[in-house]
Scaffold this motif. Structure first.
Motif, mmCIF file in Angstrom:
data_model
loop_
_atom_site.group_PDB
_atom_site.id
_atom_site.type_symbol
_atom_site.label_atom_id
_atom_site.label_comp_id
_atom_site.label_asym_id
_atom_site.label_seq_id
_atom_site.Cartn_x
_atom_site.Cartn_y
_atom_site.Cartn_z
ATOM 1 N N GLU A 176 -10.544 -60.879 51.417
ATOM 2 C CA GLU A 176 -9.524 -61.724 50.461
ATOM 3 C C GLU A 176 -9.291 -63.170 51.062
ATOM 4 O OE1 GLU A 176 -8.145 -58.298 47.225
ATOM 5 O OE2 GLU A 176 -6.673 -58.964 48.838
ATOM 6 N N ILE A 232 -8.009 -61.364 44.410
ATOM 7 C CA ILE A 232 -7.989 -59.974 44.301
ATOM 8 C C ILE A 232 -9.308 -59.645 43.870
ATOM 9 C CG2 ILE A 232 -7.040 -58.233 42.874
ATOM 10 C CD1 ILE A 232 -4.731 -59.673 42.213
ATOM 11 N N ASN A 249 -12.261 -56.407 43.387
ATOM 12 C CA ASN A 249 -12.348 -54.789 43.264
ATOM 13 C C ASN A 249 -12.911 -54.080 44.462
ATOM 14 O OD1 ASN A 249 -15.176 -55.507 43.021
ATOM 15 N ND2 ASN A 249 -15.257 -55.680 41.014
#
Length: 177
Positions: free
Chosen positions: A96, A120, A122
């Motif tokens: 990230e 963000i 997953n």
């Protein structure tokens, strides 16, 4: 006495084979490395009876394998630390951060100073949501009534550029100025 004769035969045979190996070296540059290897083998062969007097030579090999076991165990511990690093989500946080840096550069190349970035991901390491806070780097003359429309179109263009670059939908991107 027979042990000394056996040792002398073994040493002579090893010395003879190592001499042949040194002489048969293909290139002159490699001879010094081969000679070092030969000397190490000859010293080990020469010291083998002394090691036998101090303790069985099997004990030496057992100690070597014991050390190898502990080194292997330490290697497994390092591998476990790497797995823990991945399991704890630190890898996702690192990734990230890398994407945040990349998005910041992308926005700066489009003429914006980035004050805040949040990405963000997953569990599949795909971008789930991205939020940017930007300000225009250059000062432009203000034209009353059309400035807001121009800024909105530039923000929309930046949003589309980022979405195209990361192959995500523009709804997953929020840009504030």
């Amino acid at each position: 006495m027979s042990e000394i004769v056996e040792w002398a035969k073994n040493y002579s045979m090893v010395f003879f084979l190592m001499t042949i190996l040194t002489t048969a070296a293909a290139k002159k540059e490699y001879r010094k490395y081969i000679q070092l290897f030969v000397e190490i083998i000859l010293v080990i062969t020469l010291l083998n009876p002394l090691l036998g007097l101090m303790g069985k030579s099997e004990d030496l090999f057992e100690k070597i394998s014991y050390d190898s076991f502990w080194q292997g165990l330490e290697g497994m511990k390092m591998d476990q630390d790497k797995i823990d690093f991945l399991d704890e989500g630190q890898y996702i946080a690192y990734y990230e951060g890398a994407i945040e840096t990349d998005v910041k550069l992308l926005a700066e190349n489009s003429g914006y100073a980035v004050t805040d970035v949040a990405v963000i991901l997953n569990e599949k390491y795909e971008v789930d949501y991205m939020e940017l806070e930007v300000a225009k780097q250059e000062l432009e003359p203000v034209i009353i009534g059309t400035l807001e429309k121009k800024e909105n179109s530039e923000i929309t263009a930046l949003k589309e550029k980022v979405a195209k670059y990361y192959q995500i939908d523009t709804s997953q991107i929020s840009i504030r100025n």
